[in-house]
Write a protein that holds these residues in place. Sequence first.
Motif, PDB file in Angstrom:
ATOM      1  N   ILE A 217       0.844  -1.201   0.000  1.00  0.00           N
ATOM      2  CA  ILE A 217       0.000   0.000   0.000  1.00  0.00           C
ATOM      3  C   ILE A 217       0.877   1.247   0.000  1.00  0.00           C
ATOM      4  O   ILE A 217       1.772   1.398   0.842  1.00  0.00           O
ATOM      5  N   GLU A 218       0.615   2.131  -0.945  1.00  0.00           N
ATOM      6  CA  GLU A 218       1.393   3.360  -1.078  1.00  0.00           C
ATOM      7  C   GLU A 218       0.901   4.446  -0.150  1.00  0.00           C
ATOM      8  O   GLU A 218       1.672   5.101   0.544  1.00  0.00           O
ATOM      9  N   HIS A 219      -0.417   4.680  -0.139  1.00  0.00           N
ATOM     10  CA  HIS A 219      -0.997   5.654   0.782  1.00  0.00           C
ATOM     11  C   HIS A 219      -2.491   5.395   0.911  1.00  0.00           C
ATOM     12  O   HIS A 219      -3.081   4.623   0.141  1.00  0.00           O
ATOM     13  N   VAL A 220      -3.103   6.017   1.911  1.00  0.00           N
ATOM     14  CA  VAL A 220      -4.537   5.878   2.182  1.00  0.00           C
ATOM     15  C   VAL A 220      -5.159   7.264   2.263  1.00  0.00           C
ATOM     16  O   VAL A 220      -4.580   8.181   2.863  1.00  0.00           O
ATOM     17  N   GLN A 221      -6.325   7.423   1.637  1.00  0.00           N
ATOM     18  CA  GLN A 221      -7.080   8.673   1.724  1.00  0.00           C
ATOM     19  C   GLN A 221      -8.443   8.405   2.353  1.00  0.00           C
ATOM     20  O   GLN A 221      -9.119   7.439   1.996  1.00  0.00           O
ATOM     21  N   ILE A 222      -8.837   9.274   3.270  1.00  0.00           N
ATOM     22  CA  ILE A 222     -10.167   9.210   3.877  1.00  0.00           C
ATOM     23  C   ILE A 222     -10.814  10.575   3.698  1.00  0.00           C
ATOM     24  O   ILE A 222     -10.313  11.581   4.211  1.00  0.00           O
ATOM     25  N   SER A 223     -11.909  10.625   2.943  1.00  0.00           N
ATOM     26  CA  SER A 223     -12.570  11.885   2.616  1.00  0.00           C
ATOM     27  C   SER A 223     -14.028  11.861   3.054  1.00  0.00           C
ATOM     28  O   SER A 223     -14.748  10.905   2.758  1.00  0.00           O
ATOM     29  N   VAL A 224     -14.427  12.891   3.763  1.00  0.00           N
ATOM     30  CA  VAL A 224     -15.840  13.098   4.099  1.00  0.00           C
ATOM     31  C   VAL A 224     -16.162  14.541   3.724  1.00  0.00           C
ATOM     32  O   VAL A 224     -15.773  15.474   4.434  1.00  0.00           O
ATOM     33  N   THR A 225     -16.805  14.722   2.587  1.00  0.00           N
ATOM     34  CA  THR A 225     -17.080  16.065   2.081  1.00  0.00           C
ATOM     35  C   THR A 225     -18.578  16.330   2.102  1.00  0.00           C
ATOM     36  O   THR A 225     -19.391  15.422   1.880  1.00  0.00           O
ATOM     37  N   GLU A 226     -18.939  17.580   2.373  1.00  0.00           N
ATOM     38  CA  GLU A 226     -20.345  17.964   2.469  1.00  0.00           C
ATOM     39  C   GLU A 226     -20.627  19.156   1.565  1.00  0.00           C
ATOM     40  O   GLU A 226     -19.869  20.132   1.565  1.00  0.00           O
ATOM     41  N   GLN A 227     -21.732  19.080   0.847  1.00  0.00           N
ATOM     42  CA  GLN A 227     -22.140  20.192  -0.003  1.00  0.00           C
ATOM     43  C   GLN A 227     -22.848  21.271   0.800  1.00  0.00           C
ATOM     44  O   GLN A 227     -22.814  22.454   0.446  1.00  0.00           O
ATOM     45  N   ILE A 228     -23.476  20.899   1.896  1.00  0.00           N
ATOM     46  CA  ILE A 228     -24.207  21.858   2.721  1.00  0.00           C
ATOM     47  C   ILE A 228     -23.261  22.743   3.520  1.00  0.00           C
ATOM     48  O   ILE A 228     -22.091  22.398   3.723  1.00  0.00           O
ATOM     49  N   GLY A 229     -23.787  23.881   3.989  1.00  0.00           N
ATOM     50  CA  GLY A 229     -23.042  24.735   4.907  1.00  0.00           C
ATOM     51  C   GLY A 229     -23.378  24.343   6.334  1.00  0.00           C
ATOM     52  O   GLY A 229     -23.712  23.192   6.619  1.00  0.00           O
ATOM     53  N   GLN A 362      -4.601   3.213  -1.997  1.00  0.00           N
ATOM     54  CA  GLN A 362      -3.804   3.232  -3.232  1.00  0.00           C
ATOM     55  C   GLN A 362      -2.654   2.239  -3.101  1.00  0.00           C
ATOM     56  O   GLN A 362      -1.809   2.355  -2.201  1.00  0.00           O
ATOM     57  N   PHE A 363      -2.627   1.258  -3.984  1.00  0.00           N
ATOM     58  CA  PHE A 363      -1.546   0.277  -3.964  1.00  0.00           C
ATOM     59  C   PHE A 363      -0.342   0.780  -4.771  1.00  0.00           C
ATOM     60  O   PHE A 363      -0.471   1.681  -5.612  1.00  0.00           O
ATOM     61  N   LYS A 364       0.801   0.213  -4.513  1.00  0.00           N
ATOM     62  CA  LYS A 364       2.027   0.638  -5.182  1.00  0.00           C
ATOM     63  C   LYS A 364       2.021   0.218  -6.646  1.00  0.00           C
ATOM     64  O   LYS A 364       1.265  -0.672  -7.060  1.00  0.00           O
ATOM     65  N   GLU A 365       2.880   0.862  -7.412  1.00  0.00           N
ATOM     66  CA  GLU A 365       3.023   0.498  -8.820  1.00  0.00           C
ATOM     67  C   GLU A 365       3.602  -0.911  -8.950  1.00  0.00           C
ATOM     68  O   GLU A 365       4.275  -1.409  -8.045  1.00  0.00           O
ATOM     69  N   VAL A 366       3.353  -1.514 -10.111  1.00  0.00           N
ATOM     70  CA  VAL A 366       3.981  -2.819 -10.356  1.00  0.00           C
ATOM     71  C   VAL A 366       5.502  -2.619 -10.332  1.00  0.00           C
ATOM     72  O   VAL A 366       6.012  -1.576 -10.751  1.00  0.00           O
ATOM     73  N   PRO A 367       6.244  -3.587  -9.817  1.00  0.00           N
ATOM     74  CA  PRO A 367       7.687  -3.391  -9.654  1.00  0.00           C
ATOM     75  C   PRO A 367       8.445  -3.226 -10.968  1.00  0.00           C
ATOM     76  O   PRO A 367       9.523  -2.628 -11.001  1.00  0.00           O
ATOM     77  N   HIS A 368       7.886  -3.751 -12.053  1.00  0.00           N
ATOM     78  CA  HIS A 368       8.537  -3.593 -13.349  1.00  0.00           C
ATOM     79  C   HIS A 368       7.463  -3.518 -14.427  1.00  0.00           C
ATOM     80  O   HIS A 368       6.601  -4.396 -14.520  1.00  0.00           O
ATOM     81  N   ASN A 369       7.511  -2.457 -15.244  1.00  0.00           N
ATOM     82  CA  ASN A 369       6.536  -2.277 -16.309  1.00  0.00           C
ATOM     83  C   ASN A 369       7.002  -3.013 -17.564  1.00  0.00           C
ATOM     84  O   ASN A 369       7.917  -2.569 -18.247  1.00  0.00           O
ATOM     85  N   MET A 370       6.388  -4.131 -17.860  1.00  0.00           N
ATOM     86  CA  MET A 370       6.774  -4.938 -19.022  1.00  0.00           C
ATOM     87  C   MET A 370       6.094  -4.470 -20.305  1.00  0.00           C
ATOM     88  O   MET A 370       6.393  -4.971 -21.395  1.00  0.00           O
ATOM     89  N   PHE A 371       5.180  -3.506 -20.167  1.00  0.00           N
ATOM     90  CA  PHE A 371       4.488  -3.000 -21.346  1.00  0.00           C
ATOM     91  C   PHE A 371       5.259  -1.820 -21.929  1.00  0.00           C
ATOM     92  O   PHE A 371       6.146  -1.245 -21.292  1.00  0.00           O
TER      93      PHE A 371
END
Length: 504
Positions: A217-229, A362-371
């Motif tokens: 795991i590369e990082h974690v995001q936790i979001s709680v957003t509100e449209q109201i005031g 968010q998981f880490k990138e593949v260790p080697h991009n074969m594409f």
Amino acid sequence: MVKTSYKKSNPAILIIFGGTGDLSKRKIIPALYNLFLEDRLPDKFAIIGTSRGKLTDEKYRTVLLNGINEFSRRGKAQKEDWAKFSANITYESADIKDPVSYKKFASNIEALKSEWKVDASLLYYCAVSPDLFCTIAENISQSKIENNKDTTRIIIEKPFGRDLESAKSLNKKLLTIFDEKQIYRIDHYLGKEVVQNIMAFRFANAIMEPLWNRNHIEHVQISVTEQIGVEDRGNYFDNAGILRDMIQNHLLQLLCIIAMEPPINFNADLVRDRKVEVLKAMRKIVPGMIDTIAVRGQYGPGWVEGKEVPGYREEKDVNPASNTETYAAMKFYVDNWRWQGVPFYLRTGKRLFKSASHITIQFKEVPHNMFNNQERNIPKQNRLIISIQPDMAISFQLESKTPGLEMTLNTVDMIFDYAGKTRVDAPEAYETLLLDVISGDQTLFMRADQVEIAWEVIMPVLDYWENTKMANFPNYPADSWGPENAEALIAKDGYHWFNLPDTK
């Protein structure tokens, strides 16, 4: 009514202090009514609402019926069902600051037990202003109203204190009158269906555990957003702010569920022990680093869905020169073997572009991009997205080949969609939590040490923000994603905030 095989609890008497308040009408009574329809309440139960106003039982029931018709997930109550449910509701006019008033409750309790000819659980629900929590507890003690350590419980709403010292003081007072096992500190986010499913998703699937750590795991995001005031809560909010109102409880609790170690079993204290371990492992915030790991904002005027809305300082009951934050974004680290070096980004705010609550792993990138290195063929990083609201879903974003003659990659979603895959109408958070109180299960409720450590985590930021006036407030317009420096907070680490689809 729906009949189930659920093992029912012993008879219960629920006394709601603040029985005519908004919380009772919007959440508590609709939740109890839905539990009744599903045959989840005890066969013998009583609901006693209390407030200072003079109301007959019938008038009080009408007030509550209007609340159910407006706020229940099931829609308007059926006449026959409501008649059966409301027969268990009575009202007592009382001054909760006066110990003498509590004699009325004692008489009601004794009358019900005599009628039922059985012992019953007694639940005190403090659906009142936080400054009255101690008053109610003290008057229960002084008036000698029933307080059996095994069958009496008290339910405390948030906010539990306004800082570390007040939380400690409240805990100390409550624990002189009640045992810890009797105190149910509610955080309604923990009752949400998807939030509960996080533990099942993590600990009931062998495929997840090998991936759930700093190696993948590369990082974690936790979001709680509100449209109201702030709506009609200006007076409360201007003395609290979003850091107290959301991060200290809701968001930190979500972080604990994501980061906790597996408990030995689902015992309430073992689960809560694991959450406390996470809070204890969180990296201490020192004054000199606050501006590098925390961002605050306050919304200005703007347009939301074609309607002009005022800025925070123009809202009712808000100080025109207020320094209170309506947006907060923070970066935390959990310093242990599982999570060392993995940043956890938390953000929450009002008057943002969309109301949504979600966790992105968010998981880490593949260790080697074969594409090959063409833009379209670079594999994107895998993401696990746990959507709490407005839609309940858990989705895994994976890479797959697009059908065709070329090796072209495309992101696909493996989705567990509650709306499309489950036959059961998901309960509201308060239904889950109230049923747990009735049955005596504290798993989803915060323990005293957990509350205090959560306050310890944020106190350096809280103190700094309260003692440092922001010259640029308001610093984000309504209907935006918040202040620019919130994007900079995460961008400097090479990431960006993840928003659910169909957003700006």
